[in-house]
Design a protein around this motif. Structure first.
Motif, PDB file in Angstrom:
ATOM      1  N   GLY A   1       0.662  -1.198   0.460  1.00 57.49           N
ATOM      2  CA  GLY A   1       0.363  -0.110  -0.059  1.00 57.49           C
ATOM      3  C   GLY A   1       0.975   0.979   0.101  1.00 57.49           C
ATOM      4  N   TYR A   2       1.108   1.988  -0.519  1.00 62.77           N
ATOM      5  CA  TYR A   2       1.717   3.036  -1.085  1.00 62.77           C
ATOM      6  C   TYR A   2       0.192   4.711  -1.274  1.00 62.77           C
ATOM      7  N   LEU A   3       1.147   5.846  -0.309  1.00 62.95           N
ATOM      8  CA  LEU A   3       0.413   6.972  -0.440  1.00 62.95           C
ATOM      9  C   LEU A   3       1.744   7.987  -0.627  1.00 62.95           C
ATOM     10  N   PRO A   4       1.811   8.623  -2.123  1.00 59.12           N
ATOM     11  CA  PRO A   4       3.101   9.269  -2.930  1.00 59.12           C
ATOM     12  C   PRO A   4       3.437  10.791  -2.063  1.00 59.12           C
ATOM     13  N   GLN A   5       4.047  11.092  -2.083  1.00 56.34           N
ATOM     14  CA  GLN A   5       4.538  12.224  -1.242  1.00 56.34           C
ATOM     15  C   GLN A   5       3.540  13.030  -2.311  1.00 56.34           C
ATOM     16  N   TYR A   6       2.973  13.253  -3.233  1.00 63.68           N
ATOM     17  CA  TYR A   6       2.188  14.198  -3.915  1.00 63.68           C
ATOM     18  C   TYR A   6       1.126  13.128  -4.524  1.00 63.68           C
TER      19      TYR A   6
ATOM     20  N   THR B   1     -14.207   0.160   1.198  1.00 61.08           N
ATOM     21  CA  THR B   1     -14.237   1.186   1.435  1.00 61.08           C
ATOM     22  C   THR B   1     -15.046   1.961   2.236  1.00 61.08           C
ATOM     23  N   GLU B   2     -15.788   1.523   2.964  1.00 55.39           N
ATOM     24  CA  GLU B   2     -17.126   1.893   4.149  1.00 55.39           C
ATOM     25  C   GLU B   2     -16.408   2.373   5.042  1.00 55.39           C
ATOM     26  N   GLU B   3     -15.815   1.489   5.681  1.00 55.37           N
ATOM     27  CA  GLU B   3     -14.549   1.131   7.189  1.00 55.37           C
ATOM     28  C   GLU B   3     -13.817   2.200   7.597  1.00 55.37           C
ATOM     29  N   LEU B   4     -12.825   2.128   6.026  1.00 53.65           N
ATOM     30  CA  LEU B   4     -12.356   3.492   6.195  1.00 53.65           C
ATOM     31  C   LEU B   4     -12.382   4.966   6.223  1.00 53.65           C
ATOM     32  N   LEU B   5     -13.377   5.031   5.293  1.00 55.02           N
ATOM     33  CA  LEU B   5     -14.534   6.508   5.457  1.00 55.02           C
ATOM     34  C   LEU B   5     -14.363   6.744   6.296  1.00 55.02           C
ATOM     35  N   TRP B   6     -15.100   6.687   7.491  1.00 59.94           N
ATOM     36  CA  TRP B   6     -15.402   6.551   8.529  1.00 59.94           C
ATOM     37  C   TRP B   6     -14.590   6.650   9.474  1.00 59.94           C
ATOM     38  N   ALA B   7     -13.013   6.017   9.372  1.00 59.14           N
ATOM     39  CA  ALA B   7     -11.819   5.941   9.717  1.00 59.14           C
ATOM     40  C   ALA B   7     -11.293   7.349   9.799  1.00 59.14           C
TER      41      ALA B   7
ATOM     42  N   GLN C   1      -7.386   4.745  -0.054  1.00 58.77           N
ATOM     43  CA  GLN C   1      -6.830   4.283  -0.854  1.00 58.77           C
ATOM     44  C   GLN C   1      -5.379   3.546  -0.732  1.00 58.77           C
ATOM     45  N   ALA C   2      -4.489   3.335  -0.122  1.00 52.63           N
ATOM     46  CA  ALA C   2      -3.471   3.444   0.202  1.00 52.63           C
ATOM     47  C   ALA C   2      -3.502   2.032   1.463  1.00 52.63           C
ATOM     48  N   LEU C   3      -4.426   1.857   2.083  1.00 48.59           N
ATOM     49  CA  LEU C   3      -5.434   0.635   2.782  1.00 48.59           C
ATOM     50  C   LEU C   3      -6.218  -0.044   2.478  1.00 48.59           C
ATOM     51  N   LEU C   4      -6.809   0.506   1.097  1.00 48.64           N
ATOM     52  CA  LEU C   4      -7.528  -0.395   0.698  1.00 48.64           C
ATOM     53  C   LEU C   4      -7.640  -1.578   0.754  1.00 48.64           C
ATOM     54  N   GLY C   5      -6.292  -2.326   0.295  1.00 51.03           N
ATOM     55  CA  GLY C   5      -6.343  -3.717   0.483  1.00 51.03           C
ATOM     56  C   GLY C   5      -5.639  -4.275   1.024  1.00 51.03           C
ATOM     57  N   ASP C   6      -5.602  -3.326   3.052  1.00 48.17           N
ATOM     58  CA  ASP C   6      -5.216  -4.579   3.853  1.00 48.17           C
ATOM     59  C   ASP C   6      -3.773  -4.846   3.299  1.00 48.17           C
ATOM     60  N   PRO C   7      -2.946  -3.962   3.424  1.00 48.71           N
ATOM     61  CA  PRO C   7      -1.415  -4.854   2.546  1.00 48.71           C
ATOM     62  C   PRO C   7      -0.170  -4.937   3.529  1.00 48.71           C
ATOM     63  N   GLY C   8       0.009  -5.754   3.544  1.00 48.04           N
ATOM     64  CA  GLY C   8       1.277  -5.946   4.422  1.00 48.04           C
ATOM     65  C   GLY C   8       2.793  -5.129   4.784  1.00 48.04           C
ATOM     66  N   LEU C   9       2.703  -3.989   3.950  1.00 42.17           N
ATOM     67  CA  LEU C   9       3.906  -3.099   4.303  1.00 42.17           C
ATOM     68  C   LEU C   9       2.854  -2.125   3.105  1.00 42.17           C
TER      69      LEU C   9
ATOM     70  N   LEU D   1      -5.345   5.624  14.033  1.00 35.30           N
ATOM     71  CA  LEU D   1      -5.844   4.700  12.639  1.00 35.30           C
ATOM     72  C   LEU D   1      -4.023   3.806  11.505  1.00 35.30           C
ATOM     73  N   ILE D   2      -3.455   4.275  12.164  1.00 34.98           N
ATOM     74  CA  ILE D   2      -1.766   3.577  11.506  1.00 34.98           C
ATOM     75  C   ILE D   2      -1.508   3.045  12.881  1.00 34.98           C
ATOM     76  N   THR D   3      -1.212   3.777  13.720  1.00 42.56           N
ATOM     77  CA  THR D   3      -1.643   2.245  15.000  1.00 42.56           C
ATOM     78  C   THR D   3      -2.343   0.943  14.983  1.00 42.56           C
ATOM     79  N   ARG D   4      -3.134   1.311  15.135  1.00 45.61           N
ATOM     80  CA  ARG D   4      -4.401   0.273  14.776  1.00 45.61           C
ATOM     81  C   ARG D   4      -4.171  -0.827  14.270  1.00 45.61           C
ATOM     82  N   PHE D   5      -3.499  -0.360  12.473  1.00 42.74           N
ATOM     83  CA  PHE D   5      -3.275  -1.337  11.132  1.00 42.74           C
ATOM     84  C   PHE D   5      -2.217  -1.749  11.430  1.00 42.74           C
ATOM     85  N   ALA D   6      -0.946  -0.982  12.008  1.00 35.16           N
ATOM     86  CA  ALA D   6       0.436  -1.595  12.052  1.00 35.16           C
ATOM     87  C   ALA D   6       0.869  -3.044  12.562  1.00 35.16           C
ATOM     88  N   GLU D   7      -0.785  -3.576  13.790  1.00 35.30           N
ATOM     89  CA  GLU D   7      -0.439  -5.061  13.692  1.00 35.30           C
ATOM     90  C   GLU D   7       0.041  -5.834  12.755  1.00 35.30           C
ATOM     91  N   ASN D   8       1.485  -6.774  12.861  1.00 39.05           N
ATOM     92  CA  ASN D   8       1.719  -7.629  12.396  1.00 39.05           C
ATOM     93  C   ASN D   8       2.007  -7.231  10.902  1.00 39.05           C
TER      94      ASN D   8
END
Length: 292
Positions: free
Chosen positions: A77-82, A113-119, A145-153, A174-181
């Motif tokens: 999952g990737y969010l570029p600078q721009y 999408t629904e879950e993350l838009l609320w988050a 969009q970076a979190l959408l695929g539930d990425p490992g990285l 959000l990132i702290t909750r997501f970061a497990e494993n």
């Protein structure tokens, strides 16, 4: 997941943008710190496959990223600078499109999408066109969009740019909750974001990894180099012109000054605990030459 960087370098003509970068990442949140031009974005672009490396290897669980190909990209999952968006798409349309590109089943992409838009507090903007959103709102769409695929990285390059303080806190949680494993690589100039959520910090300078450690450990390395003193308002500050001053604050008729120095900078200076901002300044402040 385990990612190994082995002597990864990137050279542009006579400029070495990344110099034999070597380290190993396992699940956790890593803050990538460095001044402009330190090599942060170069490293990220190499990792996501946008930029070829000049030399070195990158292994994921012992297998080269080239061999993994699309299997590696599915874990990314990737969010570029721009980040760039299709301005005429609604938020819903854009995220559905990104889900399709990532090969996510439609019903799974819709639920995520629904879950993350609320988050990220964008549930009310789902049918707005992206071109009508503020910069901070578009940045939050990019995070989704970076979190959408539930990425490992998960790789985030300046993810809190344009976010107000409340949104920044929401992002950190959000990132702290997501970061497990999972492995999260966070490149930013906002040192407070790294200090708040990173398990470890990687410090890049002129393309080289010069420090790696927990925020606590890196701050502890400066425990004898951070000083504070109180000056009267009429006291000249010229004697500190060539010092690494990390903070100057007015308190009534006095000035409180925080200085980074290897030795006591003034008779009344007392040692204080260093912060991660102090660590950044200590490693990246311009070297001040003595006057003739």
């Amino acid at each position: 997941m385990k990612i190994q960087f082995i002597n990864v370098s990137k050279k542009y003509k006579n400029h070495l943008a990344l110099d034999r970068f070597t380290t190993t990442l396992t699940p956790g949140i890593y803050g990538l710190l460095g001044a402009n031009g330190a090599g942060k974005t170069t490293l990220i672009n190499i990792l996501v496959g946008v930029l070829p490396r000049s030399s070195g290897r990158i292994l994921v669980d012992g297998i080269g990223v080239e061999e993994l190909g699309k299997d590696f990209l599915k874990e990314l999952g990737y969010l570029p600078q721009y980040p760039r968006f299709y301005r005429d798409f609604t938020v819903r349309e854009f995220l559905a499109y990104m889900g399709a590109l990532k090969g996510i089943p439609r019903h799974v992409a819709h639920r995520r999408t629904e879950e993350l838009l609320w988050a990220v507090n964008l549930q009310g903007a789902v049918d707005l066109k992206i071109g009508a959103l503020s910069g901070g709102m578009r940045q939050r769409v990019g995070i989704v969009q970076a979190l959408l695929g539930d990425p490992g990285l998960l790789i985030l390059d300046e993810p809190t740019a344009g976010l107000d303080p409340q949104e920044r806190i929401r992002f950190r949680n959000l990132i702290t909750r997501f970061a497990e494993n999972r492995i999260v690589l966070l490149a930013t100039h906002v040192v407070s974001d790294v200090d708040a959520i990173a398990n470890e910090v990687l410090i890049l300078k002129e393309g080289r990894l010069i420090r790696r450690g927990t925020p606590e450990r890196l701050c502890d390395e400066l425990k004898s180099k951070a000083w504070e003193l109180t000056l009267s308002e009429d006291c000249p500050l010229s004697s500190f012109d060539r010092a690494n001053v990390s903070r100057l604050r007015r308190s009534g008729s006095q000035l409180r000054i925080r200085v980074l120095a290897d030795v006591r900078p003034s008779q009344g200076a007392v040692q204080v605990d260093a912060s991660l901002e102090d660590v950044f300044l200590y490693h990246f402040a311009e070297v001040k030459q003595p006057e003739d």
